[in-house]
Design an enzyme around this catalytic site. Structure first.
Site, PDB file in Angstrom:
ATOM      1  N   CYS A   6       0.821  -1.201   0.000  1.00 43.79           N
ATOM      2  CA  CYS A   6       0.000   0.000   0.000  1.00 43.79           C
ATOM      3  C   CYS A   6       0.864   1.263   0.000  1.00 43.79           C
ATOM      4  O   CYS A   6       2.052   1.225   0.323  1.00 43.79           O
ATOM      5  CB  CYS A   6      -0.926   0.000   1.214  1.00 43.79           C
ATOM      6  SG  CYS A   6      -2.356   1.092   1.035  1.00 43.79           S
ATOM      7  N   ASP A 123      -6.074  -2.550  11.487  1.00 47.76           N
ATOM      8  CA  ASP A 123      -4.928  -1.649  11.536  1.00 47.76           C
ATOM      9  C   ASP A 123      -4.852  -1.039  12.929  1.00 47.76           C
ATOM     10  O   ASP A 123      -5.778  -1.150  13.725  1.00 47.76           O
ATOM     11  CB  ASP A 123      -5.074  -0.547  10.476  1.00 47.76           C
ATOM     12  CG  ASP A 123      -3.750   0.125  10.129  1.00 47.76           C
ATOM     13  OD1 ASP A 123      -2.720  -0.199  10.746  1.00 47.76           O
ATOM     14  OD2 ASP A 123      -3.758   0.989   9.230  1.00 47.76           O
TER      15      ASP A 123
END
Length: 202
Positions: A6, A123
């Site tokens: 990412c 996350d």
């Protein structure tokens, strides 16, 4: 196990990730992120990728207009919602394929399975909306993976030193890495990219 790199901002990094065998690439459309890229620039990169690479648009509390621009670009396969989006907001975006990021530890009252999405991304809970470089509690992540009806993608502070242990504990559907393969925000380190992928593909 699927692997997503990412925070892609450069064509050369995307190309090398594909050569390494990555499954998905994430482009961050959150202006406050040091890895921000505008939709047009990301679309130029995404349009050059092979057909079996999943292109993920990462957003934070985006408006309908911003979502429409992403959809109109025609080259993003999933939208990752990394903000305070509710299950109702996800329903409004149907039938767009969605990934919902949730911060660990969870905010009290969060019902992960209420989200009408294809996967959850776990996350580190932070106002920065990801990219903190801090691991989450993997035991908590494992509990969420065991109880959720949705596939779980593990993120947060992963790197070559800890990814195998994290995967052993959590056994996620996929993993998502950003800062752990960078020289600086938005600039990927190709040696770190290679080392990480080798560990993931053992």
């Amino acid at each position: 196990m699927k692997v997503k790199y990412c925070g892609i901002t450069r064509q050369r990094d995307a190309k090398y990730a594909v050569e390494l065998g990555v499954d998905a690439l994430g482009f961050i459309f959150y202006p406050k992120s040091p890895r921000y890229i505008d939709i047009a620039a990301a679309a130029l990169i995404a349009s050059t990728l092979p057909p079996f690479i999943t292109r993920v648009a990462v957003t934070v509390n985006s408006s309908d207009e911003e979502i429409a621009k992403i959809q109109a670009a025609g080259c993003f396969d999933r939208i990752q919602l990394h903000g305070d989006e509710t299950p109702q907001r996800c329903l409004q975006l149907a039938p767009t394929p969605l990934i919902k990021a949730v911060g660990v530890p969870l905010v009290e009252g969060t019902e992960c399975d209420a989200y009408p999405v294809q996967a959850l991304l776990l996350d580190k809970a932070s106002d920065r909306r990801g990219g903190t470089g801090e691991p989450i509690d993997w035991e908590v992540a494992a509990q969420l993976r065991n109880t959720s009806r949705l596939p779980v993608i593990l993120s947060g502070g992963l790197n070559s030193e800890n990814v195998q242990k994290a995967v052993e504990i959590v056994q996620p559907y996929g993993i998502d890495i950003c800062s752990g393969i960078e020289s600086e925000p938005g600039i990927k380190n190709h040696q770190r990219m290679k080392e990480f992928m080798q560990l993931c593909r053992v």
